[in-house]
Design an enzyme around this catalytic site. Structure first.
Site, short mmCIF file in Angstrom:
data_model
loop_
_atom_site.label_atom_id
_atom_site.label_comp_id
_atom_site.label_asym_id
_atom_site.label_seq_id
_atom_site.Cartn_x
_atom_site.Cartn_y
_atom_site.Cartn_z
N PHE A 114 63.27 8.75 97.81
CA PHE A 114 63.94 9.98 96.59
C PHE A 114 65.52 9.79 96.35
CE2 PHE A 114 60.81 13.30 98.25
CZ PHE A 114 59.81 12.31 99.04
N ALA A 115 65.47 9.40 94.77
CA ALA A 115 67.03 9.93 94.51
C ALA A 115 66.71 11.30 92.92
CB ALA A 115 66.54 8.48 93.08
N TYR A 119 72.15 11.02 93.82
CA TYR A 119 71.85 9.78 94.35
C TYR A 119 70.63 8.68 93.24
CZ TYR A 119 73.15 11.10 99.39
OH TYR A 119 73.74 11.47 99.95
N ASP A 204 65.77 5.93 102.56
CA ASP A 204 66.93 6.54 102.31
C ASP A 204 66.89 5.08 100.95
OD1 ASP A 204 67.11 7.96 103.67
OD2 ASP A 204 69.09 7.50 104.80
N ASP A 206 70.19 4.79 99.65
CA ASP A 206 71.18 4.53 99.54
C ASP A 206 71.50 3.19 100.32
OD1 ASP A 206 71.17 6.32 101.65
OD2 ASP A 206 72.63 6.84 102.49
N GLU A 296 66.14 14.71 110.86
CA GLU A 296 66.34 12.99 112.00
C GLU A 296 66.35 13.48 113.23
OE1 GLU A 296 69.32 9.95 111.66
OE2 GLU A 296 69.94 10.94 112.72
N ASP A 319 74.36 -0.06 109.49
CA ASP A 319 76.00 0.79 109.21
C ASP A 319 76.53 -0.08 108.37
OD1 ASP A 319 77.59 2.51 108.03
OD2 ASP A 319 75.95 4.25 109.20
#
Ligand code: UDP
Ligand code: MN
Length: 354
Positions: A114-115, A119, A204, A206, A296, A319
């Site tokens: 998804f953007a 985003y 995600d 990102d 989550e 991360d």
């Protein structure tokens, strides 16, 4: 022929007729109703017919180091969960063998991403790196959900990769954008993916990939172990513990902490997962509560009581903000550093200091 002989003949013929029909009746399969294809939410996908022909494929001859039962490939990490789901770590599998096995199946894998709102700026980095590193050489359909289809850059993808752009509405809170992904995925499985792909992964946007993410990720129900919490005892990690939330996990319970940024599996299992998680989100909304880490938290509850069949180690969602420990030999996928104040909508998250 005298009367007696005629009688005997009649008796023999009658016995034959009774015997024939009796036996035929007994040998008939019992007349049970044909099972109805179950279209309820526990099993949406009509399975393909089992192929009973005798042409089976053979792996090509290959040369590779011999495996030995007394020489584990890695001794510094957990290779198997207590329910015997393998955990994917660099150095524990041979990609050539996996690719050769997978090629015989001709699967199509779907990736939902998804953007929405700001985003869209991550699309290029995501697709560019996924084109190179995600299931390289295998068929992948990327499904990009966005509120700004005009901002999707035109990119040349590998011949076996396809991009589908789907317009979605935006929500004012970033938490809702993130949580509603579960609902959109569940609905899109019903209407499209059910017929279009064999396996489905939600990721995600990102993020960027730096190393191969191959067919070792393919299994029925797959979760990724969070890079933030993989050493924490279960009672100090981020599960939702408030019993009022549908995402609540009682203290003393929990396996790994799973990242909502990357999960997947067979279409039917992802359908069950997303439908169940979004049901939890909806019930929480009705009760005026929002789980600590949104979808989550619901994902973690689901995967606790529906054990994944395969786990991806934190290599698969590392991360960038964390120092890289020795056990992480490769960072396959990392989150892109983002200025939260800039990319997220104005409403602050009560759990996150902006
Ligand atoms: N997302 C989006 N627009 C937003 C917020 C979120 O498109 O305004 C989508 C996007 O795919 C993003 C995902 O929801 O990768 C999860 O949100 P985010 O990455 O901010 O969560 P984090 O990884 O920081 O927990
Ligand atoms: Mn993210």
């Amino acid at each position: 022929m005298n009367i007696r002989k005629v009688h005997i003949l009649i008796v023999i013929v009658m016995a034959g007729i009774i015997g024939y029909f009796g036996i035929t009746h007994i040998s008939q399969p019992s007349c049970q109703p044909v099972r109805q294809v179950d279209l309820d939410e526990t099993s949406l996908v009509i399975s393909r017919q089992t192929d009973l022909n005798e042409t089976f494929s053979v792996l090509p001859r290959m040369s590779y180091p011999q495996p030995f039962v007394d020489k584990p490939q890695r001794t510094d990490v957990l290779l198997m969960s207590p329910w015997l789901a393998p955990i994917m770590w660099e150095g524990t599998f041979n990609r050539d063998i996996l690719n050769a096995q997978y090629r015989q199946k001709n699967f199509v894998v779907g990736v939902a991403t998804f953007a929405v709102k700001k985003y869209v700026r991550f699309i290029e980095g995501f697709l560019g790196s996924a084109n190179k590193f995600f299931l390289s050489g295998h068929r992948v359909n990327f499904y990009l959900f966005t509120d700004q289809p005009e901002k999707v850059p035109s990119m040349k993808l590998a011949p076996e990769k396809k991009l589908f752009t789907i317009t979605v509405q935006s929500y004012s809170r970033w938490q809702d954008i993130s949580m509603n992904r579960m609902d959109i995925i569940s609905n899109h499985i019903r209407t499209h993916w059910h017929y279009e792909v064999d396996y489905l992964y939600s990721m995600d946007i990102d993020v960027q990939m730096f190393e191969h993410i191959g067919v070792e990720i393919i299994d029925t129900l797959v979760g990724t172990i969070s890079s933030w919490q993989y050493t924490k005892p279960r009672d100090s990690n981020s599960y939702e513990r408030r019993p009022e939330s549908r995402a609540a996990i009682p203290s003393g319970e929990g396996d790994f902490y799973y990242a909502a940024s990357f999960y997947g599996g067979s279409v039917s299992e992802v359908y069950k997962l997303t439908t169940a998680c979004f049901k939890g989100v909806t019930e929480d909304r009705a009760n005026g509560i929002e789980a600590k880490w949104h979808e989550e938290s619901h994902l973690n509850k689901y995967l606790l009581y529906h054990k994944p069949t395969r786990l991806l180690s934190p290599e698969y969602y590392w991360d960038e903000e964390l120092p890289q420990p020795q056990i992480i030999r490769v960072k396959r996928l990392s989150s892109v550093r983002k200025d939260l104040k800039d990319v997220r909508s104005e409403m602050p998250d009560p759990h996150f200091e902006l």
